[in-house]
Write a protein that holds these residues in place. Structure first.
Motif, PDB file in Angstrom:
ATOM      1  N   LEU A 262       0.867  -1.332  -0.094  1.00 18.52           N
ATOM      2  CA  LEU A 262      -0.154  -0.084  -0.174  1.00 18.52           C
ATOM      3  C   LEU A 262       0.733   1.134   0.084  1.00 18.52           C
ATOM      4  O   LEU A 262       0.584   2.298  -0.396  1.00 18.52           O
ATOM      5  CB  LEU A 262      -1.062  -0.106   1.261  1.00 18.52           C
ATOM      6  N   ALA A 263       2.333   1.059   0.463  1.00 21.28           N
ATOM      7  CA  ALA A 263       3.128   2.260   0.380  1.00 21.28           C
ATOM      8  C   ALA A 263       3.265   2.888  -1.141  1.00 21.28           C
ATOM      9  O   ALA A 263       3.719   3.911  -1.407  1.00 21.28           O
ATOM     10  CB  ALA A 263       4.467   1.831   1.085  1.00 21.28           C
ATOM     11  N   ASP A 264       2.913   1.942  -1.853  1.00 18.42           N
ATOM     12  CA  ASP A 264       3.220   2.411  -3.308  1.00 18.42           C
ATOM     13  C   ASP A 264       2.304   3.625  -3.690  1.00 18.42           C
ATOM     14  O   ASP A 264       2.529   4.228  -4.697  1.00 18.42           O
ATOM     15  CB  ASP A 264       2.862   1.120  -4.553  1.00 18.42           C
ATOM     16  N   LEU A 265       1.245   3.525  -3.208  1.00 21.85           N
ATOM     17  CA  LEU A 265       0.199   4.661  -3.183  1.00 21.85           C
ATOM     18  C   LEU A 265       0.968   6.157  -3.232  1.00 21.85           C
ATOM     19  O   LEU A 265       0.623   6.956  -3.658  1.00 21.85           O
ATOM     20  CB  LEU A 265      -0.957   4.556  -2.194  1.00 21.85           C
ATOM     21  N   GLU A 266       1.890   6.177  -2.157  1.00 24.18           N
ATOM     22  CA  GLU A 266       2.447   7.636  -1.898  1.00 24.18           C
ATOM     23  C   GLU A 266       3.597   7.597  -3.103  1.00 24.18           C
ATOM     24  O   GLU A 266       3.693   8.892  -3.483  1.00 24.18           O
ATOM     25  CB  GLU A 266       3.162   7.481  -0.572  1.00 24.18           C
ATOM     26  N   ASP A 267       4.193   6.501  -3.476  1.00 19.66           N
ATOM     27  CA  ASP A 267       5.150   6.731  -4.583  1.00 19.66           C
ATOM     28  C   ASP A 267       4.640   7.146  -5.962  1.00 19.66           C
ATOM     29  O   ASP A 267       5.022   7.836  -6.683  1.00 19.66           O
ATOM     30  CB  ASP A 267       6.099   5.974  -4.502  1.00 19.66           C
ATOM     31  N   SER A 268       3.692   6.241  -6.336  1.00 18.37           N
ATOM     32  CA  SER A 268       3.093   6.195  -7.647  1.00 18.37           C
ATOM     33  C   SER A 268       1.698   6.741  -7.815  1.00 18.37           C
ATOM     34  O   SER A 268       1.000   6.741  -8.891  1.00 18.37           O
ATOM     35  CB  SER A 268       3.243   4.716  -8.205  1.00 18.37           C
ATOM     36  N   GLY A 269       0.938   6.787  -6.782  1.00 15.30           N
ATOM     37  CA  GLY A 269      -0.373   7.074  -6.805  1.00 15.30           C
ATOM     38  C   GLY A 269      -1.339   6.025  -6.962  1.00 15.30           C
ATOM     39  O   GLY A 269      -2.472   6.056  -7.281  1.00 15.30           O
ATOM     40  N   LYS A 270      -0.844   4.977  -6.928  1.00 12.34           N
ATOM     41  CA  LYS A 270      -1.636   3.593  -7.126  1.00 12.34           C
ATOM     42  C   LYS A 270      -0.818   2.677  -6.467  1.00 12.34           C
ATOM     43  O   LYS A 270       0.217   2.402  -6.199  1.00 12.34           O
ATOM     44  CB  LYS A 270      -1.478   3.177  -8.802  1.00 12.34           C
ATOM     45  N   ALA A 271      -1.875   1.568  -5.765  1.00 12.47           N
ATOM     46  CA  ALA A 271      -1.358   0.570  -5.081  1.00 12.47           C
ATOM     47  C   ALA A 271      -2.328  -0.795  -5.454  1.00 12.47           C
ATOM     48  O   ALA A 271      -3.350  -0.639  -5.788  1.00 12.47           O
ATOM     49  CB  ALA A 271      -1.354   0.622  -3.555  1.00 12.47           C
ATOM     50  N   SER A 272      -1.945  -2.151  -5.287  1.00 10.26           N
ATOM     51  CA  SER A 272      -2.755  -2.974  -5.302  1.00 10.26           C
ATOM     52  C   SER A 272      -2.632  -3.765  -4.096  1.00 10.26           C
ATOM     53  O   SER A 272      -1.729  -3.833  -3.229  1.00 10.26           O
ATOM     54  CB  SER A 272      -2.231  -4.019  -6.590  1.00 10.26           C
ATOM     55  N   PHE A 293      -7.666  -5.875  -5.312  1.00  8.12           N
ATOM     56  CA  PHE A 293      -8.226  -4.539  -5.189  1.00  8.12           C
ATOM     57  C   PHE A 293      -7.104  -3.506  -5.438  1.00  8.12           C
ATOM     58  O   PHE A 293      -6.015  -3.685  -5.304  1.00  8.12           O
ATOM     59  CB  PHE A 293      -8.673  -4.011  -3.848  1.00  8.12           C
ATOM     60  N   ILE A 294      -7.544  -2.261  -6.294  1.00  8.22           N
ATOM     61  CA  ILE A 294      -6.688  -1.258  -6.738  1.00  8.22           C
ATOM     62  C   ILE A 294      -6.963  -0.100  -5.716  1.00  8.22           C
ATOM     63  O   ILE A 294      -8.265   0.242  -5.594  1.00  8.22           O
ATOM     64  CB  ILE A 294      -6.723  -1.169  -8.359  1.00  8.22           C
ATOM     65  N   VAL A 295      -6.110   0.634  -5.531  1.00 15.41           N
ATOM     66  CA  VAL A 295      -6.374   1.864  -4.702  1.00 15.41           C
ATOM     67  C   VAL A 295      -5.624   3.015  -5.342  1.00 15.41           C
ATOM     68  O   VAL A 295      -4.240   3.002  -6.067  1.00 15.41           O
ATOM     69  CB  VAL A 295      -5.661   1.849  -3.148  1.00 15.41           C
ATOM     70  N   LYS A 296      -6.186   3.952  -5.715  1.00 17.48           N
ATOM     71  CA  LYS A 296      -5.663   5.140  -6.461  1.00 17.48           C
ATOM     72  C   LYS A 296      -5.935   6.421  -5.474  1.00 17.48           C
ATOM     73  O   LYS A 296      -6.996   6.541  -4.877  1.00 17.48           O
ATOM     74  CB  LYS A 296      -6.399   5.370  -7.784  1.00 17.48           C
ATOM     75  N   LYS A 297      -5.055   7.332  -5.824  1.00 14.89           N
ATOM     76  CA  LYS A 297      -5.264   8.649  -5.200  1.00 14.89           C
ATOM     77  C   LYS A 297      -6.431   9.464  -5.858  1.00 14.89           C
ATOM     78  O   LYS A 297      -6.353   9.298  -7.049  1.00 14.89           O
ATOM     79  CB  LYS A 297      -3.777   9.487  -5.009  1.00 14.89           C
TER      80      LYS A 297
END
Length: 297
Positions: A262-272, A293-297
């Motif tokens: 989920l930390a990828d959300l901070e770096d790329s704006g997207k996490a799985s 699930f995909i999480v996007k900012k």
């Protein structure tokens, strides 16, 4: 998955009391038998074993009166701590107490266990007895919650429930509710009567929806734990229907089984985030769901 059960066989009882003695009495030179008292026959006993039959944790509940129950003899084997074994045992004892209409739970905690019980909603009341000349105990109390369930972060789960009701109206029509959120598990329930098919079992689409929302909720809570926010969507999923669901629909996520960065959300704006969900009819497994699930900012 660790399962809380009741000792049944003579071997079970021997191992149950042996662990209690090893953890709570032997380090202070107390003899075998000192780990038992006069209330054993009237108490509720629970333990957790691994797949090899080794007892990992034990705990007991007894009633002091109709309104008050007491937790005693909570013990987890030295090499099996930090695996939520104590939390699972405590959760089970609390369910027993509240189901039998206790208004409060009381326990006498050793100093090293105070933070554990505080995390689980117990309030420190007063200094109690000193055991073995050096083990201070403290009286702690927990009142019966006004709403059923056991929630690690009640505010988060309330927001989650409100989000479902306001943003996904069908969830309210299906009677899907957050049941519990603990250190190790997230669970939901649904209203069977609102989801019946022509066979008077739960409609397969409703089982899928219950599993999806349970996985979505687990993802939401994982984001909260990480201090992150984002929009959650289901990208892909598979489900296996194992048995008809006839009585008590429940969704369950073992949090240790969830995978993703989920930390990828901070770096790329997207996490799985990959979430396995089991759907139960009471305690009987009826469906297995794998959600991506995909999480996007």
């Amino acid at each position: 998955m660790f399962k809380v059960t009741t000792p049944q066989s003579s071997e079970d009882w021997q191992a149950y009391y042996s662990l209690r003695w090893q953890v709570l009495r032997a380090p202070w030179g107390e003899p075998r038998g000192s780990e038992q008292d006069d209330l054993e026959q009237d108490a509720e006993h629970r333990f957790i074993k691994n797949n090899d039959g080794e007892v990992l944790g034990v705990a007991r509940l007894h009633f002091n009166n109709h309104q008050q129950a007491q937790v005693r003899y909570m013990a987890v084997a030295e090499g099996n701590r930090n695996q939520h074994i104590g939390s699972r045992l405590l959760h089970e004892l609390e369910k027993i107490a509240w189901t039998q209409d206790a208004d409060e739970l009381v326990l006498f905690a050793r100093e090293r266990a105070l933070d554990f019980y505080k995390r689980h909603g117990y309030e420190l009341k007063e200094k109690a007895h000193l055991a073995y000349d050096d083990v201070q105990h403290w009286k702690m109390v927990k009142q019966k919650p006004s709403e059923p369930g056991w929630f690690r972060h009640p505010n988060w789960t309330q927001v989650l429930q409100n989000t479902w009701r306001e943003s996904i109206p069908i969830s309210d029509a299906m009677g899907i509710k957050v049941e519990s959120y603990t250190d190790w598990q997230f669970t939901t329930r649904a209203d069977l009567d609102a989801n019946l098919n022509l066979h008077n079992t739960m409609f397969a689409g409703s089982i899928y929806s219950l599993a999806t929302l349970t996985g979505w909720g687990a993802t939401y809570l994982a984001l909260k734990e990480a201090g992150l926010e984002g929009n959650i969507v289901l990208a892909d999923a598979n489900i296996k229907y194992l048995k008809p669901l006839n009585n008590d629909p429940r969704g369950s996520v073992e949090l240790a089984g969830c995978k993703g960065k989920l930390a990828d959300l901070e770096d790329s704006g997207k996490a799985s985030y990959h979430v396995p969900v089991n759907v139960y009819d009471g305690d009987v497994l009826v469906a297995e769901f794998e959600g991506h699930f995909i999480v996007k900012k």
